[in-house]
Design a protein around this motif. Structure first.
Motif, mmCIF file in Angstrom:
data_model
loop_
_atom_site.group_PDB
_atom_site.id
_atom_site.type_symbol
_atom_site.label_atom_id
_atom_site.label_comp_id
_atom_site.label_asym_id
_atom_site.label_seq_id
_atom_site.Cartn_x
_atom_site.Cartn_y
_atom_site.Cartn_z
ATOM 1 N N LYS A 1 81.146 -16.284 32.024
ATOM 2 C CA LYS A 1 80.837 -15.435 33.180
ATOM 3 C C LYS A 1 79.647 -15.989 33.963
ATOM 4 O O LYS A 1 79.632 -15.953 35.197
ATOM 5 N N VAL A 2 78.660 -16.515 33.248
ATOM 6 C CA VAL A 2 77.490 -17.107 33.903
ATOM 7 C C VAL A 2 77.921 -18.326 34.725
ATOM 8 O O VAL A 2 77.521 -18.484 35.888
ATOM 9 N N LYS A 3 78.745 -19.173 34.121
ATOM 10 C CA LYS A 3 79.241 -20.367 34.832
ATOM 11 C C LYS A 3 80.053 -19.971 36.052
ATOM 12 O O LYS A 3 79.882 -20.541 37.138
ATOM 13 N N LYS A 4 80.943 -19.007 35.880
ATOM 14 C CA LYS A 4 81.801 -18.560 36.986
ATOM 15 C C LYS A 4 80.958 -18.021 38.145
ATOM 16 O O LYS A 4 81.294 -18.213 39.309
ATOM 17 N N VAL B 1 79.282 -2.198 22.664
ATOM 18 C CA VAL B 1 79.763 -1.092 23.478
ATOM 19 C C VAL B 1 79.317 -1.417 24.900
ATOM 20 O O VAL B 1 78.118 -1.556 25.160
ATOM 21 N N ARG B 2 80.262 -1.556 25.800
ATOM 22 C CA ARG B 2 79.938 -1.958 27.165
ATOM 23 C C ARG B 2 79.212 -0.826 27.897
ATOM 24 O O ARG B 2 79.661 0.320 27.900
ATOM 25 N N SER B 3 78.102 -1.158 28.553
ATOM 26 C CA SER B 3 77.352 -0.180 29.332
ATOM 27 C C SER B 3 78.008 0.001 30.695
ATOM 28 O O SER B 3 78.363 -0.980 31.347
ATOM 29 N N PRO B 4 78.139 1.250 31.155
ATOM 30 C CA PRO B 4 78.691 1.488 32.490
ATOM 31 C C PRO B 4 77.799 0.868 33.571
ATOM 32 O O PRO B 4 76.578 0.772 33.400
ATOM 33 N N HIS C 1 76.700 1.983 36.442
ATOM 34 C CA HIS C 1 75.609 2.817 36.963
ATOM 35 C C HIS C 1 74.441 2.887 35.969
ATOM 36 O O HIS C 1 73.289 3.025 36.375
ATOM 37 N N VAL C 2 74.732 2.752 34.694
ATOM 38 C CA VAL C 2 73.673 2.741 33.678
ATOM 39 C C VAL C 2 72.892 1.434 33.764
ATOM 40 O O VAL C 2 71.657 1.431 33.712
ATOM 41 N N ILE C 3 73.600 0.323 33.923
ATOM 42 C CA ILE C 3 72.932 -0.980 34.084
ATOM 43 C C ILE C 3 72.000 -0.933 35.284
ATOM 44 O O ILE C 3 70.839 -1.361 35.202
ATOM 45 N N GLU C 4 72.486 -0.404 36.402
ATOM 46 C CA GLU C 4 71.661 -0.303 37.615
ATOM 47 C C GLU C 4 70.406 0.524 37.350
ATOM 48 O O GLU C 4 69.301 0.137 37.746
ATOM 49 N N LYS C 5 70.568 1.653 36.682
ATOM 50 C CA LYS C 5 69.421 2.529 36.409
ATOM 51 C C LYS C 5 68.436 1.864 35.455
ATOM 52 O O LYS C 5 67.212 1.952 35.649
ATOM 53 N N MET C 6 68.938 1.192 34.426
ATOM 54 C CA MET C 6 68.057 0.499 33.484
ATOM 55 C C MET C 6 67.226 -0.564 34.204
ATOM 56 O O MET C 6 66.016 -0.670 33.995
ATOM 57 N N LEU C 7 67.868 -1.339 35.064
ATOM 58 C CA LEU C 7 67.163 -2.405 35.774
ATOM 59 C C LEU C 7 66.180 -1.838 36.794
ATOM 60 O O LEU C 7 65.084 -2.383 36.974
ATOM 61 N N ASP C 8 66.549 -0.741 37.465
ATOM 62 C CA ASP C 8 65.617 -0.091 38.390
ATOM 63 C C ASP C 8 64.382 0.406 37.643
ATOM 64 O O ASP C 8 63.253 0.221 38.102
ATOM 65 N N MET C 9 64.597 1.036 36.491
ATOM 66 C CA MET C 9 63.471 1.552 35.709
ATOM 67 C C MET C 9 62.569 0.431 35.193
ATOM 68 O O MET C 9 61.369 0.626 35.031
ATOM 69 N N ALA C 10 63.138 -0.744 34.970
ATOM 70 C CA ALA C 10 62.369 -1.880 34.446
ATOM 71 C C ALA C 10 61.397 -2.453 35.469
ATOM 72 O O ALA C 10 60.512 -3.224 35.112
ATOM 73 N N ARG C 11 61.562 -2.076 36.732
ATOM 74 C CA ARG C 11 60.680 -2.553 37.802
ATOM 75 C C ARG C 11 60.605 -4.084 37.823
ATOM 76 O O ARG C 11 59.517 -4.673 37.840
ATOM 77 N N CYS D 1 73.431 -8.931 23.933
ATOM 78 C CA CYS D 1 73.832 -8.927 25.352
ATOM 79 C C CYS D 1 75.325 -8.762 25.588
ATOM 80 O O CYS D 1 75.751 -8.610 26.739
ATOM 81 N N GLY D 2 76.144 -8.789 24.537
ATOM 82 C CA GLY D 2 77.581 -8.628 24.736
ATOM 83 C C GLY D 2 78.139 -9.685 25.665
ATOM 84 O O GLY D 2 77.873 -10.872 25.493
ATOM 85 N N ASP D 3 78.874 -9.244 26.689
ATOM 86 C CA ASP D 3 79.479 -10.220 27.606
ATOM 87 C C ASP D 3 78.598 -10.533 28.807
ATOM 88 O O ASP D 3 79.037 -11.176 29.756
ATOM 89 N N GLY D 4 77.334 -10.089 28.789
ATOM 90 C CA GLY D 4 76.347 -10.556 29.756
ATOM 91 C C GLY D 4 76.194 -9.766 31.044
ATOM 92 O O GLY D 4 75.521 -10.231 31.969
ATOM 93 N N ASN D 5 76.751 -8.573 31.140
ATOM 94 C CA ASN D 5 76.700 -7.833 32.402
ATOM 95 C C ASN D 5 75.284 -7.514 32.883
ATOM 96 O O ASN D 5 74.999 -7.611 34.076
ATOM 97 N N ILE D 6 74.395 -7.111 31.987
ATOM 98 C CA ILE D 6 73.010 -6.806 32.390
ATOM 99 C C ILE D 6 72.341 -8.069 32.918
ATOM 100 O O ILE D 6 71.656 -8.044 33.943
#
Length: 194
Positions: A101-104, A41-44, A46-56, A68-73
């Motif tokens: 996506k990583v290569k691109k 299930v792809r994460s939106p 804004h959710v990715i941004e919030k998760m990464l901000d919270m991770a410090r 990891c799905g298609d690697g967006n995080i």
């Protein structure tokens, strides 16, 4: 009379074959779900941004995204925070998509995609782990996290808590349809290590 009997026997045999095929397909489907702890299930964004901000995240950190799905995080963590990111994905199709996506993006030096089962992956190099798994999957994964993660490793889980762990922070965010979702931040304490 013989032709009708033969036709009836063939019809019954065809019915048994059909039922057997359906049962095998259903069992195969259940087995695949049982081994798939992270349905895609792809994460939106804004959710990715919030998760990464919270991770410090900070330079030198290594982030593991399990399922990891298609690697967006991973891509966002590498681009914005300049950290090493490792994604583990059991689906061959999604692992290939993430690798492309990583290569691109030209991030092969920072992002690694592992096509495999995160339950069989050593997580000891992680400073941060991100999850979007159901609560049952988090519960199954918890012993691995407790055994392999170092104290102070941050674990960020979207939507589902880790049973038996107390979050150090939570944040509410809107989903794709405006519904409320929770992000949980955990930190592995010294006392959890055996």
């Amino acid at each position: 009379m013989g032709f009708r009997l033969l036709r009836a026997v063939l019809s019954i045999a065809a019915l048994f074959v059909f039922a057997s095929v359906c049962l095998n397909a259903q069992q195969r489907s259940l087995d695949e779900f049982k081994n798939n702890l992270a349905p895609y299930v792809r994460s939106p964004e804004h959710v990715i941004e919030k998760m990464l901000d919270m991770a410090r995240l900070k330079p030198g950190d290594t982030l593991y995204d399990l399922g990891c799905g298609d690697g967006n995080i991973l891509l966002r963590a590498a681009e914005k925070y300049r950290v090493k990111a490792v994604g583990v994905e059991i689906s061959g199709r999604l692992a290939r998509q993430a690798t492309e996506k990583v290569k691109k993006a030209g991030l092969q030096d920072q992002v690694t995609i592992v096509h495999g089962d995160f339950m069989q992956t050593n997580l000891s190099a992680a400073n941060v782990v991100t999850l979007y798994l159901v609560t049952t999957a988090n519960e199954i994964l918890r012993p691995n996290l407790e055994r392999e993660l170092r104290p102070n490793t941050r674990v960020v889980s979207y939507d589902y808590p880790i049973p038996g762990w107390k979050p150090i922070d939570t944040a509410e965010t809107a989903g794709l349809h405006g519904d409320a979702h929770t992000i949980y931040l955990y930190e592995v304490p010294d006392s959890i290590k055996k």
